[in-house]
Design a protein around this motif. Structure first.
Motif: not given
Lengths: 367, 361
Positions: B24-35
């Motif tokens: 439910a909390q996947l979002g901007e932070q995960d995207a920023r991390y993997i990028r």
């Protein structure tokens, strides 16, 4: 010669970076300098925004020089980056060819549905924000301007049609437009169309307000004119079906009717409707496999993987429980439900896992 | 320690809840991390290759180049490739970080990996005869396998496998399908023809060989030998590291092994249970977790293979508490301790006898 060079270059890029193009290998570095860069898409900078009606937002974009232009009536996929995801929806271009040629800008008329995933974000876009658009797509454009034509639009279906009419420079044959809306305050682009009608004698504009005039009255008025004309039709699905049925009953040939299938943006279907007709068993699903489409009636009770296999298509699959991601496919349009959680997808283009997705609406899926 | 049907469904519910909370909390932070990891990977691979050529200034630059290139390959294979190919980042709709499009800097073709690893290994984890990852058809790791003479020198086999690990991984599916040698197994079905397997194996392998041992040495001119040996060393470091990490995930002393009959018609709760018993974690600082692609949290990875891996260390605390509640053994320890039990296991079963690893469910 060119395809061979292209293939060699692609093989070279695969060898060097395991990506089909160097831009994809270098993407994280390029994006440091040019934040809106996205391979296969074009950059578009927001240059204006106003509410054309209470729920129709008109956005103007200055588009990248590399964008190849459009035929009035075509649409683009607008891609935003929101909460870590790229999400996209199709919107018809509602501005004219002259605008693009003189200022390299286009306008999209977007019907904003509150509570939906995508369209409310559009109102948050600030001037100078960079978004991405696709090349112009679709074959809904004015193909033979020399022939008499009848245009029929309802609601937000006016956007591609207005672009066609307002872009026309040389008028060769009589053209009439029937424009149906709910109250003139909700009629987008009405001022521009009225101006066109007053200065162009070959163009007649007939307005129909659904608050005062029954649909049958408008249909009866336009039917006598429909013979031997090219017909362009765009509006909500129910409206288009009705009109098309009446036209064919009146002896109009199907091949003269051009229509935009999906409209500017499909509204999400509210959950009640979905549970309500859950036992109604099948949804029309188009699987595109290696370029050729296969029409399949997919049961709403089973997975799309099951439906594709029953019809002899062989999508790749693995665990059939949503773990291994071998059956991930590109959904072009339509809505699916996650069998495990009941969560509904969006309506636009995105990837889905066939083995855990049930159809909710009509679908187009690339296998 | 046998759980009841009710306990299995309660376990399923608790682990599903852990998963849903993170999802439910996947979002901007995960995207920023993997990028950001992808950016670091690209920069270290590119700068590594440049420094290899600059070895003529001082060999130290060459050495740093080797380490950077190895780091680039390890990040690409572990934290990016392995996790992206599991579909952990498919929700981003990214043009590169997607399970259908990602191809990694390793000899193994991504599609082949998804079939053997994502499907076979993750579905049939540690089921004897079904999960070929248990010993890779080369090593005898429990007395559930008959002893053969070749097991006597499996210590050396293991060393060779580790050194050429990328080729072992890439040949894995072809070996299972008996593409080149051996009798076809009647119970094995493949979605892919033998010729397609061969084509993918050779074209991906050739691309990797041409890149590291032909193209880059050639454009380095007089420095060709430095570049060639640097690439060889970087590949070797990556191979040893990935093999070591992966062996720690399923071959430690206390992992459980199962029979096909035990797992017939298992519920999702039972599947979760088997994943917990069949995997092992090791502890360490954040950088170690990243270099292993978070396979240091192998248990959580097997429970939630499609959740972005950076969440595993936090989820591990919850999973460990749930395991304690149901008295399910939770196999974890320091990297050194876990690896020494792996090595001990390989050596013990190179001789006949030893204990059976199959446990009652």
């Amino acid at each position: 010669m060119k395809p061979l060079l292209k293939r060699l270059w692609r093989a070279f890029c695969m060898m060097l970076g395991n990506q089909p193009a160097l831009s994809r290998y270098l993407l994280p570095i390029i994006q440091q300098f040019s934040p809106g860069f996205l391979p296969g898409h074009f950059r578009a900078r927001v240059s204006g925004k106003y509410w054309a009606t209470a729920d129709m937002l008109q956005l103007t974009f200055r588009v990248s020089k590399r964008w190849q232009g459009f035929f009035p009536g075509q649409h683009v996929l607008l891609t935003l980056r929101h909460n870590g995801r790229y999400i996209s929806r199709p919107f018809s271009i509602c501005s004219t060819l002259a605008d693009w040629q003189s200022t390299r800008s286009i306008a999209l008329c977007c019907k904003v549905t509150s509570g939906a995933e995508f369209t409310p974000l559009l109102n948050q876009l600030q001037n100078e924000t960079v978004v991405n658009i696709s090349a112009a797509q679709g074959d809904f454009h004015w193909q033979q301007p020399a022939l008499p034509a009848l245009f029929i639009a309802a609601g937000s279906g006016i956007t591609p049609i207005a672009s066609m009419l307002l872009s026309q420079r040389h008028w060769l044959a009589p053209v009439s437009l029937y424009y149906r809306y709910r109250g003139s305050e909700n009629a987008a682009l009405l001022v521009q169309l009225k101006q066109l009608a007053s200065r162009q004698p070959l163009f007649t504009l007939t307005l129909s307000d659904s608050r005062v005039e029954p649909a049958a009255d408008m249909t009866n008025a336009l039917l006598p004119q429909a013979k031997d004309k090219q017909i362009y039709l765009c509006g909500p699905a129910g409206f288009m079906q009705q009109i098309q049925q009446r036209l064919t009953e009146a002896g109009v040939a199907l091949c003269t009717i051009h229509k935009e299938q999906f409209g500017p943006a499909l509204p999400a279907i509210p959950c009640e409707t979905i549970t309500g007709d859950a036992d109604e068993s099948a949804r029309q699903t188009t699987f595109i496999r290696a370029g050729s489409p296969h029409q399949v009636a997919a049961s709403t009770q089973h997975s799309l993987l099951h439906a594709a296999e029953q019809h002899g298509l062989t999508p790749s699959f693995g665990c059939r429980m949503g773990v291994c991601f071998q059956c991930v496919c590109d959904k072009v349009s339509g809505q699916v439900r996650d069998i495990r959680t009941g969560a509904l997808s969006g309506n636009g283009a995105e990837q889905i896992q066939l083995c855990i997705s049930q159809p909710v609406t009509e679908l187009v899926i690339k296998l | 320690m046998k759980l009841t049907i009710e306990q299995f469904s309660a376990l399923e519910h608790e682990l599903d809840t852990v998963k849903q909370q993170v999802k439910a909390q996947l979002g901007e932070q995960d995207a920023r991390y993997i990028r950001r990891v992808l950016l670091v990977q690209r920069l270290s691979a590119i700068s590594g290759r440049i420094l290899l050529v600059l070895g003529f200034i001082t060999p130290w630059l060459w050495l740093v180049g080797v380490l950077l290139l190895a780091l680039g390959k390890i990040l690409d294979n572990m934290e990016i490739g392995h996790n992206v190919l599991h579909g952990q980042y498919d929700w981003m709709n990214d043009p590169v970080l997607h399970s259908k499009r990602y191809e990694w800097d390793i000899a193994c073709d991504a599609g082949s990996w998804q079939r053997t690893h994502n499907f076979e290994h993750h579905t049939y984890t540690n089921i004897i005869g079904k999960d070929r990852d248990f010993g890779y058809g080369l090593l005898r790791l429990s007395n559930d396998f008959r002893w053969r003479v070749r097991n006597l020198w499996q210590g050396a086999t293991y060393l060779l496998l580790s050194m050429f690990f990328q080729w072992g991984v890439s040949y894995h599916e072809l070996a299972a399908q008996r593409v080149f040698a051996g009798k076809k197994k009647a119970d094995r079905h493949s979605q892919v023809s033998d010729s397609a397997l061969k084509k993918a194996f050779f074209s991906k392998g050739a691309r990797q060989l041409i890149k590291d041992y032909l193209f880059f040495p050639l454009i380095a001119g007089p420095m060709w030998l430095w570049v060639l040996s640097g690439n060889l060393l970087a590949n070797l470091i990556r191979n040893l590291w990935t093999s070591t990490v992966i062996f720690c995930g399923h071959f430690t002393k206390d992992v459980h092994v199962f029979t096909a009959a035990q797992c017939e018609n298992e519920s999702r709760g039972q599947w979760y249970y088997r994943q917990m018993l069949g995997s092992s974690n090791f502890t360490g600082p954040t950088w170690l977790h990243i270099l292993t692609g978070h396979l240091s949290c192998q248990i959580e990875h097997h429970l939630f293979p499609d959740i972005p891996a950076r969440h595993y260390p936090a989820m591990a605390k919850q999973v460990q508490a749930i395991a304690a509640k149901y008295a399910i053994p939770y196999n974890t320890g320091s990297f050194v301790r876990q690896y020494s039990t792996v090595f001990g296991r390989i050596m013990r079963y190179s001789l006949p006898g030893g204990g059976k690893a199959v446990k009652a469910l």
